[in-house]
Design a protein around this motif. Structure first.
Motif, PDB file in Angstrom:
ATOM      1  N   ALA A  44       0.845  -1.198   0.000  1.00  0.00           N
ATOM      2  CA  ALA A  44       0.000   0.000   0.000  1.00  0.00           C
ATOM      3  C   ALA A  44       0.878   1.245   0.000  1.00  0.00           C
ATOM      4  N   ASP A  45       0.406   2.291  -0.656  1.00  0.00           N
ATOM      5  CA  ASP A  45       1.141   3.544  -0.718  1.00  0.00           C
ATOM      6  C   ASP A  45       1.201   4.188   0.672  1.00  0.00           C
ATOM      7  N   GLN A  46       2.343   4.800   0.965  1.00  0.00           N
ATOM      8  CA  GLN A  46       2.561   5.429   2.274  1.00  0.00           C
ATOM      9  C   GLN A  46       1.465   6.445   2.628  1.00  0.00           C
ATOM     10  N   PRO A  47       1.087   7.364   1.728  1.00  0.00           N
ATOM     11  CA  PRO A  47       0.031   8.314   2.103  1.00  0.00           C
ATOM     12  C   PRO A  47      -1.303   7.632   2.425  1.00  0.00           C
ATOM     13  N   HIS A  48      -1.600   6.542   1.741  1.00  0.00           N
ATOM     14  CA  HIS A  48      -2.845   5.810   2.018  1.00  0.00           C
ATOM     15  C   HIS A  48      -2.768   5.142   3.388  1.00  0.00           C
ATOM     16  N   ARG A  49      -1.617   4.568   3.713  1.00  0.00           N
ATOM     17  CA  ARG A  49      -1.450   3.943   5.035  1.00  0.00           C
ATOM     18  C   ARG A  49      -1.559   4.984   6.139  1.00  0.00           C
ATOM     19  N   GLU A  50      -0.978   6.156   5.921  1.00  0.00           N
ATOM     20  CA  GLU A  50      -1.027   7.210   6.935  1.00  0.00           C
ATOM     21  C   GLU A  50      -2.454   7.704   7.148  1.00  0.00           C
ATOM     22  N   GLU A  51      -3.187   7.898   6.065  1.00  0.00           N
ATOM     23  CA  GLU A  51      -4.581   8.349   6.186  1.00  0.00           C
ATOM     24  C   GLU A  51      -5.422   7.279   6.871  1.00  0.00           C
ATOM     25  N   ALA A  52      -5.191   6.024   6.517  1.00  0.00           N
ATOM     26  CA  ALA A  52      -5.926   4.932   7.166  1.00  0.00           C
ATOM     27  C   ALA A  52      -5.629   4.908   8.670  1.00  0.00           C
ATOM     28  N   ALA A  53      -4.374   5.104   9.027  1.00  0.00           N
ATOM     29  CA  ALA A  53      -4.004   5.125  10.446  1.00  0.00           C
ATOM     30  C   ALA A  53      -4.700   6.282  11.164  1.00  0.00           C
ATOM     31  N   ASP A  60       0.568  -0.778   9.049  1.00  0.00           N
ATOM     32  CA  ASP A  60       1.403  -1.974   8.927  1.00  0.00           C
ATOM     33  C   ASP A  60       2.201  -1.834   7.640  1.00  0.00           C
ATOM     34  N   ASN A  61       3.517  -1.846   7.741  1.00  0.00           N
ATOM     35  CA  ASN A  61       4.377  -1.670   6.564  1.00  0.00           C
ATOM     36  C   ASN A  61       4.164  -2.741   5.510  1.00  0.00           C
ATOM     37  N   SER A  62       3.673  -3.892   5.895  1.00  0.00           N
ATOM     38  CA  SER A  62       3.537  -5.001   4.952  1.00  0.00           C
ATOM     39  C   SER A  62       2.137  -5.119   4.344  1.00  0.00           C
ATOM     40  N   VAL A  63       1.244  -4.193   4.674  1.00  0.00           N
ATOM     41  CA  VAL A  63      -0.127  -4.288   4.155  1.00  0.00           C
ATOM     42  C   VAL A  63      -0.134  -4.016   2.654  1.00  0.00           C
ATOM     43  N   LYS A  65      -2.191  -3.192  -1.058  1.00  0.00           N
ATOM     44  CA  LYS A  65      -3.255  -2.290  -1.492  1.00  0.00           C
ATOM     45  C   LYS A  65      -4.615  -2.964  -1.347  1.00  0.00           C
ATOM     46  N   GLY A  66      -4.696  -4.224  -1.732  1.00  0.00           N
ATOM     47  CA  GLY A  66      -5.955  -4.957  -1.639  1.00  0.00           C
ATOM     48  C   GLY A  66      -6.432  -5.128  -0.214  1.00  0.00           C
ATOM     49  N   ASP A  67      -5.514  -5.448   0.694  1.00  0.00           N
ATOM     50  CA  ASP A  67      -5.892  -5.621   2.096  1.00  0.00           C
ATOM     51  C   ASP A  67      -6.327  -4.302   2.724  1.00  0.00           C
ATOM     52  N   LEU A  68      -5.621  -3.228   2.382  1.00  0.00           N
ATOM     53  CA  LEU A  68      -5.995  -1.924   2.929  1.00  0.00           C
ATOM     54  C   LEU A  68      -7.358  -1.493   2.397  1.00  0.00           C
ATOM     55  N   LEU A  69      -7.593  -1.739   1.125  1.00  0.00           N
ATOM     56  CA  LEU A  69      -8.893  -1.415   0.537  1.00  0.00           C
ATOM     57  C   LEU A  69     -10.003  -2.184   1.246  1.00  0.00           C
ATOM     58  N   THR A  70      -9.782  -3.441   1.501  1.00  0.00           N
ATOM     59  CA  THR A  70     -10.777  -4.268   2.199  1.00  0.00           C
ATOM     60  C   THR A  70     -11.046  -3.724   3.599  1.00  0.00           C
ATOM     61  N   ALA A  71      -9.993  -3.345   4.314  1.00  0.00           N
ATOM     62  CA  ALA A  71     -10.151  -2.806   5.666  1.00  0.00           C
ATOM     63  C   ALA A  71     -10.957  -1.507   5.643  1.00  0.00           C
TER      64      ALA A  71
END
Length: 83
Positions: A44-53, A60-63, A65-71
């Motif tokens: 997953a892209d860093q900005p997307h992970r940060e916004e999700a957080a 999670d550094n290992s997430v 794109k598909g898993d983050l989208l599902t979450a």
């Protein structure tokens, strides 16, 4: 009106609406970054992970794109059902 969330914290309905809107924007951004099915397995892209957080999804550094989208989609559906 306010309701208690899963942790027992009082949450204003306006806060829930704002969070839902923010998550929908994030969902759209993640979808745009997945141009082909194989992209779902990319990190997953860093900005997307940060916004999700920021929205309450653990970073999670290992997430992927598909898993983050599902979450994000799961959280949006959950918030909409409570509303």
């Amino acid at each position: 009106m306010s309701t208690a969330n899963a942790t027992g914290v009082q949450v204003n309905d306006n806060d829930v609406t704002a969070l839902t809107d923010r998550l929908k924007i994030l969902e759209y951004a993640i979808r745009k970054s997945i141009t082909v099915r194989e992209d779902q397995d990319e990190p997953a892209d860093q900005p997307h992970r940060e916004e999700a957080a920021h929205c309450g999804i653990p970073d999670d550094n290992s997430v992927t794109k598909g898993d983050l989208l599902t979450a994000v989609q799961t959280l949006v559906r959950s918030l909409q059902r409570k509303g």
